[in-house]
Design a protein around this motif. Structure first.
Motif, short mmCIF file in Angstrom:
data_model
loop_
_atom_site.label_atom_id
_atom_site.label_comp_id
_atom_site.label_asym_id
_atom_site.label_seq_id
_atom_site.Cartn_x
_atom_site.Cartn_y
_atom_site.Cartn_z
N ASN A 68 0.81 -1.23 0.00
CA ASN A 68 0.00 0.00 0.00
C ASN A 68 0.84 1.27 0.00
O ASN A 68 0.38 2.33 0.45
CB ASN A 68 -0.96 0.01 1.20
N LYS B 111 -1.88 8.74 18.42
CA LYS B 111 -0.69 8.43 17.64
C LYS B 111 -0.71 6.96 17.23
O LYS B 111 -0.97 6.09 18.03
CB LYS B 111 0.58 8.74 18.43
N ALA B 112 -0.40 6.74 15.93
CA ALA B 112 -0.35 5.37 15.43
C ALA B 112 0.88 4.67 15.96
O ALA B 112 1.92 5.27 16.18
CB ALA B 112 -0.32 5.38 13.89
N ASN C 6 6.55 6.86 7.21
CA ASN C 6 5.74 8.07 7.39
C ASN C 6 5.28 8.17 8.83
O ASN C 6 4.75 7.21 9.39
CB ASN C 6 4.50 8.02 6.50
N LYS C 7 5.47 9.34 9.47
CA LYS C 7 4.89 9.57 10.80
C LYS C 7 3.42 9.87 10.60
O LYS C 7 3.04 10.77 9.87
CB LYS C 7 5.59 10.74 11.48
N ARG C 8 2.60 9.08 11.26
CA ARG C 8 1.16 9.23 11.08
C ARG C 8 0.49 9.31 12.45
O ARG C 8 0.95 8.74 13.42
CB ARG C 8 0.60 8.05 10.28
N GLU C 9 -0.63 10.00 12.47
CA GLU C 9 -1.44 10.03 13.67
C GLU C 9 -2.91 9.99 13.26
O GLU C 9 -3.28 10.49 12.20
CB GLU C 9 -1.16 11.27 14.52
N ASN C 10 -3.70 9.38 14.08
CA ASN C 10 -5.14 9.31 13.83
C ASN C 10 -5.82 10.48 14.54
O ASN C 10 -5.60 10.71 15.73
CB ASN C 10 -5.71 8.00 14.36
N GLY D 41 2.28 1.35 3.70
CA GLY D 41 1.36 2.47 3.84
C GLY D 41 1.98 3.84 3.67
O GLY D 41 1.28 4.85 3.82
N SER D 42 3.25 3.91 3.35
CA SER D 42 3.93 5.20 3.24
C SER D 42 3.57 5.91 1.93
O SER D 42 3.30 5.27 0.91
CB SER D 42 5.45 5.03 3.30
N VAL D 43 3.59 7.24 1.97
CA VAL D 43 3.52 8.07 0.77
C VAL D 43 4.90 8.71 0.62
O VAL D 43 5.37 9.40 1.52
CB VAL D 43 2.43 9.15 0.89
#
Length: 211
Positions: free
Chosen positions: A158, A209-210, A191-195, A176-178
């Motif tokens: 993904n 935070k994911a 990628n640093k991601r947060e919900n 899942g990275s862009v």
């Protein structure tokens, strides 16, 4: 060609020993079907495709829309099911030896995409060397760039790779990275991601935070 045939025979013997003759036969019938489909597309786009032996599994397709478009495929490239390789305009897509492309991947090339040898691409990966010119900054409806992926790169499930991206050798791109820009060799890209969860009644906002 003789070296390629020699490697095929050695692989067949090794697989029979490791998997058993019956399961090896089933697997290699699937491989034969993929190689046959690869040859079909090579003859369909005779002047556009430069390749030796590669495997294109069921429902995967190659679409070339311009006589200037080029697809270079190295030895023993394996493309699994439901993948789409689309090349248009002056696009040149080059795939190195022993590259593995998993199910449901989409590669769209209108300028230049290079995938280095021994790179592995997981399912549902999308690679584009262009964006839509929605701001109409020029008369061209596309903004064109390049994507250069080095050798022995692992790209997780993904992942989306955008134009003007360079990924160095031996890099790992987390699922899942862009990705846009430069990823140095021998690095892990995450990628640093947060919900973000918003309460639509009390207008409160939560940030989770994911992991």
């Amino acid at each position: 060609m003789f070296s390629v045939l020699r490697k095929i025979v050695k692989t067949l013997i090794s697989e029979s020993q490791n998997r058993g003759v019956y399961y090896s036969l089933i697997m290699n019938l699937s491989q034969l079907n993929g190689i046959t489909r690869g040859l079909f597309f090579k003859f369909l786009y005779l002047k556009n495709i430069n390749s030796t032996i590669y495997s294109l599994q069921s429902n995967s397709k190659i679409e070339i829309f311009n006589n200037k478009s080029r697809l270079n495929i190295g030895k023993f490239v394996f493309i699994r099911k439901n993948a789409s390789l689309r090349i248009d305009f002056n696009g040149v897509l080059s795939i190195g030896d022993n590259v593995f492309i998993n199910d449901n991947c989409n590669i769209n090339c209108v300028n230049k995409i290079v995938i280095g040898k021994k790179t592995k691409i997981a399912p549902n990966v999308c690679i584009n060397d262009h964006d839509h010119n929605y701001k109409h900054t020029t008369d061209d409806h596309l903004i064109r760039g390049e994507v250069i992926i080095g050798e022995n790169v692992w790209i997780g499930s993904n992942v989306v790779i955008l134009r003007d991206t360079i990924i160095g050798d031996n890099a790992v791109i987390a699922a899942g990275s862009v990705v846009k820009g430069e990823v140095p060799s021998n690095t892990l890209f995450i990628n640093k991601r947060e919900n973000i969860i918003k309460n639509i009644i009390k207008k409160e906002k939560y940030v989770v935070k994911a992991n």
